[in-house]
Write an enzyme that holds these catalytic residues in place. Structure first.
Site, short mmCIF file in Angstrom:
data_model
loop_
_atom_site.label_atom_id
_atom_site.label_comp_id
_atom_site.label_asym_id
_atom_site.label_seq_id
_atom_site.Cartn_x
_atom_site.Cartn_y
_atom_site.Cartn_z
N HIS A 45 2.08 4.47 -2.95
CA HIS A 45 2.19 5.92 -2.76
C HIS A 45 3.57 6.41 -3.20
CE1 HIS A 45 -1.57 6.53 -0.71
NE2 HIS A 45 -1.27 5.77 0.33
N HIS B 76 0.84 -1.21 0.00
CA HIS B 76 0.00 0.00 0.00
C HIS B 76 0.88 1.26 0.00
CE1 HIS B 76 -3.53 2.41 1.70
NE2 HIS B 76 -2.49 3.19 1.93
N GLU B 77 1.85 1.29 0.92
CA GLU B 77 2.72 2.46 1.03
C GLU B 77 3.66 2.59 -0.17
OE1 GLU B 77 2.29 4.74 3.27
OE2 GLU B 77 0.73 3.58 4.25
#
Length: 355
Positions: free
Chosen positions: A55, A51-52
């Site tokens: 980003h 998820h990170e």
């Protein structure tokens, strides 16, 4: 990538919470059921890392440096340098994280139907549920959640005002924090389930996290609103250039005649070599100044002490934060000395911009 010590605490909690489910599927494991729980926690946080990383990948795609990815007890955080230049970039960088979690959750849910029963199916089951939940909750419109950044981007795009977008999303985060605090009442009165001590503890921790994160984002927005006032050219002090070996008294006289507020020393090659420290100059007795070279009170131009005269705003703040000093040399595009920037003048301009 960094892993905070709080992660190990939450990993232990996850291991304890999933142990009964593991025991149900594979009876008789004994202490190994907790080991299996830790393995599940690692798998879960690998999905958080994904998820990170999404980003970070999108931020780098738009040219923003990513300094770190940290995993902590509430998930993860990606440290991205600088503010998004457009509302569209803010939207894309923010939304890609929750979309990644939803995709991982959907893939795990599809896999659940084909994997054999047992520990693997339990792990896939937990992975699907956790990622779908993370993806949905992260889209809640309030900072510091990704959904808050999406709301900020939408308001920014609609109004053309990034500051307004941040403030709206910040208040969204604060309202959500208050709503979370009311969850035990909803759980008791509507669902008919008496809240436990853990329920109260969890809502307090989550509410504090959201309120603090939203407040910090709003404060940073107020700070960034002042940054346009920080323009190096406007704040620069006029300077005179003198040879390194010139007596200090003579250098001071030349500066006074030119009504300059700073002195820059030149090396044998004629290039700037140092900036006279105002504090060191004032500490040198007047009777000694004719006998000491100006270079004795000058700080050598180390990396980071020479800046472009056109630097301003957030870029200026990052530059002086990266290399702390009292004075910086400002150079024009052709390498000519434009002047000297004092952090005292920068601080004063920042304070005045607040009023």
């Amino acid at each position: 990538m960094l892993v905070s010590t709080s992660w190990f605490f939450i990993a232990a909690i996850i291991a304890v919470l999933v142990a009964p489910r593991i025991e149900q599927v594979e009876p008789g494991l004994g202490v190994w059921k907790y080991v299996a729980g830790v393995v599940f926690a690692v798998m879960l946080y690998l999905s958080v890392l994904l998820h990170e990383a999404s980003h970070a990948h999108m931020a780098r795609h738009y040219g923003y440096p990513v300094t770190s990815i940290t995993l902590h007890f509430l998930g993860g955080m990606t440290a991205i340098e600088g503010e998004s230049r457009t509302a569209r970039q803010e939207l894309v960088i923010a939304v890609v994280g929750p979309l990644t979690s939803l995709l991982v959750g959907a893939a795990a849910l599809a896999a659940w139907f084909v994997v054999p029963e047992g520990l693997l199916q339990v792990a896939i089951e937990g992975l699907a549920g956790a990622n779908l939940l993370v993806g949905v909750l992260n889209l809640v419109p309030g900072l510091p959640l990704d959904g808050g950044r999406v709301l900020k981007a939408v308001v920014w795009g609609a109004t053309g005002n990034m500051h307004r977008g941040t403030m709206v999303a910040g208040w969204g985060g604060r309202i959500i924090a208050l709503l979370i605090l009311s969850w035990p009442l909803f759980q008791n009165d509507v669902l008919g389930v008496p809240p436990s001590f853990v329920d109260y503890l969890l809502v307090v921790v989550l509410a504090l996290f959201l309120w603090a994160g939203a407040s910090a984002s709003m404060h940073q927005a107020q700070v960034r609103r002042r940054l346009p006032a920080l323009d190096a050219r406007r704040l620069a002090r006029r300077s005179v250039t003198v040879a390194e070996g010139l007596p200090l008294a003579q250098a001071v006289r030349l500066a006074q005649e030119a009504q300059a507020g700073s002195i820059v020393t030149l090396g044998p090659d004629g290039r700037p070599s140092g900036i006279v420290s105002e504090a060191a100059l004032l500490a040198t007795p007047v009777e000694r100044r004719p006998w000491v070279p100006v270079s004795s009170v000058a700080r050598s131009l180390e990396d980071g002490l020479a800046l472009s005269a056109g630097i301003a705003g957030e870029e200026l703040v990052r530059a002086i934060s990266h290399t702390p000093a009292q004075e910086y040399l400002l150079l024009d595009a052709d390498g000519a000395v434009y002047g000297v920037l004092s952090t005292v003048d920068v601080d004063r301009a920042f304070r005045e911009a607040a009023h």
